[in-house]
Design a protein around this motif. Sequence first.
Motif, PDB file in Angstrom:
ATOM      1  N   PRO A 286       3.840   1.157  -6.665  1.00  0.00           N
ATOM      2  CA  PRO A 286       2.427   1.546  -6.684  1.00  0.00           C
ATOM      3  C   PRO A 286       1.694   0.844  -7.821  1.00  0.00           C
ATOM      4  O   PRO A 286       2.307   0.391  -8.795  1.00  0.00           O
ATOM      5  CB  PRO A 286       2.481   3.058  -6.914  1.00  0.00           C
ATOM      6  N   ALA A 287       0.395   0.778  -7.693  1.00  0.00           N
ATOM      7  CA  ALA A 287      -0.428   0.177  -8.754  1.00  0.00           C
ATOM      8  C   ALA A 287      -0.288   1.006 -10.031  1.00  0.00           C
ATOM      9  O   ALA A 287       0.021   2.197  -9.975  1.00  0.00           O
ATOM     10  CB  ALA A 287      -1.888   0.144  -8.306  1.00  0.00           C
ATOM     11  N   PRO A 288      -0.513   0.385 -11.175  1.00  0.00           N
ATOM     12  CA  PRO A 288      -0.441   1.150 -12.431  1.00  0.00           C
ATOM     13  C   PRO A 288      -1.355   2.374 -12.386  1.00  0.00           C
ATOM     14  O   PRO A 288      -2.452   2.333 -11.838  1.00  0.00           O
ATOM     15  CB  PRO A 288      -0.916   0.158 -13.485  1.00  0.00           C
ATOM     16  N   ARG A 289      -0.862   3.435 -12.959  1.00  0.00           N
ATOM     17  CA  ARG A 289      -1.599   4.693 -13.002  1.00  0.00           C
ATOM     18  C   ARG A 289      -2.737   4.543 -14.020  1.00  0.00           C
ATOM     19  O   ARG A 289      -2.478   4.244 -15.178  1.00  0.00           O
ATOM     20  CB  ARG A 289      -0.644   5.798 -13.426  1.00  0.00           C
ATOM     21  N   PRO A 290      -3.987   4.772 -13.638  1.00  0.00           N
ATOM     22  CA  PRO A 290      -5.102   4.594 -14.574  1.00  0.00           C
ATOM     23  C   PRO A 290      -5.183   5.684 -15.635  1.00  0.00           C
ATOM     24  O   PRO A 290      -5.789   5.500 -16.684  1.00  0.00           O
ATOM     25  CB  PRO A 290      -6.336   4.611 -13.680  1.00  0.00           C
TER      26      PRO A 290
ATOM     27  N   ALA B  63       4.529  15.797  -6.651  1.00  0.00           N
ATOM     28  CA  ALA B  63       3.490  16.579  -5.981  1.00  0.00           C
ATOM     29  C   ALA B  63       2.101  16.192  -6.465  1.00  0.00           C
ATOM     30  O   ALA B  63       1.139  16.219  -5.700  1.00  0.00           O
ATOM     31  CB  ALA B  63       3.728  18.075  -6.210  1.00  0.00           C
ATOM     32  N   LEU B  64       1.987  15.809  -7.731  1.00  0.00           N
ATOM     33  CA  LEU B  64       0.692  15.406  -8.284  1.00  0.00           C
ATOM     34  C   LEU B  64       0.228  14.064  -7.744  1.00  0.00           C
ATOM     35  O   LEU B  64      -0.960  13.850  -7.540  1.00  0.00           O
ATOM     36  CB  LEU B  64       0.776  15.287  -9.809  1.00  0.00           C
ATOM     37  N   ASP B  65       1.164  13.162  -7.576  1.00  0.00           N
ATOM     38  CA  ASP B  65       0.823  11.807  -7.178  1.00  0.00           C
ATOM     39  C   ASP B  65       1.953  11.263  -6.304  1.00  0.00           C
ATOM     40  O   ASP B  65       2.824  10.540  -6.790  1.00  0.00           O
ATOM     41  CB  ASP B  65       0.620  10.953  -8.437  1.00  0.00           C
ATOM     42  N   PRO B  66       1.967  11.634  -5.020  1.00  0.00           N
ATOM     43  CA  PRO B  66       3.066  11.238  -4.132  1.00  0.00           C
ATOM     44  C   PRO B  66       3.307   9.731  -4.134  1.00  0.00           C
ATOM     45  O   PRO B  66       2.370   8.933  -4.169  1.00  0.00           O
ATOM     46  CB  PRO B  66       2.592  11.716  -2.756  1.00  0.00           C
ATOM     47  N   GLY B  67       4.578   9.384  -4.149  1.00  0.00           N
ATOM     48  CA  GLY B  67       4.973   7.982  -4.129  1.00  0.00           C
ATOM     49  C   GLY B  67       5.317   7.420  -5.495  1.00  0.00           C
ATOM     50  O   GLY B  67       5.860   6.324  -5.596  1.00  0.00           O
ATOM     51  N   ARG B  68       5.022   8.162  -6.549  1.00  0.00           N
ATOM     52  CA  ARG B  68       5.349   7.692  -7.905  1.00  0.00           C
ATOM     53  C   ARG B  68       6.801   7.966  -8.252  1.00  0.00           C
ATOM     54  O   ARG B  68       7.353   7.356  -9.146  1.00  0.00           O
ATOM     55  CB  ARG B  68       4.450   8.359  -8.947  1.00  0.00           C
ATOM     56  N   VAL B  69       7.418   8.933  -7.573  1.00  0.00           N
ATOM     57  CA  VAL B  69       8.830   9.229  -7.785  1.00  0.00           C
ATOM     58  C   VAL B  69       9.589   8.737  -6.567  1.00  0.00           C
ATOM     59  O   VAL B  69       9.271   9.113  -5.436  1.00  0.00           O
ATOM     60  CB  VAL B  69       9.071  10.741  -7.995  1.00  0.00           C
ATOM     61  N   ARG B  70      10.553   7.884  -6.802  1.00  0.00           N
ATOM     62  CA  ARG B  70      11.416   7.385  -5.728  1.00  0.00           C
ATOM     63  C   ARG B  70      12.753   8.088  -5.889  1.00  0.00           C
ATOM     64  O   ARG B  70      13.384   8.002  -6.942  1.00  0.00           O
ATOM     65  CB  ARG B  70      11.596   5.869  -5.821  1.00  0.00           C
ATOM     66  N   TRP B  71      13.182   8.793  -4.860  1.00  0.00           N
ATOM     67  CA  TRP B  71      14.335   9.676  -4.958  1.00  0.00           C
ATOM     68  C   TRP B  71      15.669   8.992  -4.755  1.00  0.00           C
ATOM     69  O   TRP B  71      16.706   9.641  -4.686  1.00  0.00           O
ATOM     70  CB  TRP B  71      14.168  10.844  -4.012  1.00  0.00           C
TER      71      TRP B  71
END
Length: 102
Positions: free
Chosen positions: A80-84, A60-68
Amino acid sequence: NRELFIDGGLGLADVVFCELPHREELHRRRESDTARTRRRFDLHERLTEPLRAWYSAVDALDPGRVRWSLPPRGELVDLPAPRPNRSSVELFDRLVDELTRM
């Protein structure tokens, strides 16, 4: 944990592959795999819903970072690009807020 986020000792992964089968599927897999004893099966089964809540909050915080689901074997995955800000205290606070709303 908040202090560890401040100090950079803890953070969130850039991407997580998370497959959490439902209870019936977990039992089916356990029964069909006789090669392993699965001594901690009950613990792992009880952790399924808390893990689902945790990763739902992260997603929910950053959609697309969790692949189910896991990618098919050998398939290249668009990541996704590395999280800054993977160790940002603001990110931690937002995560805790999201968890308390669930």
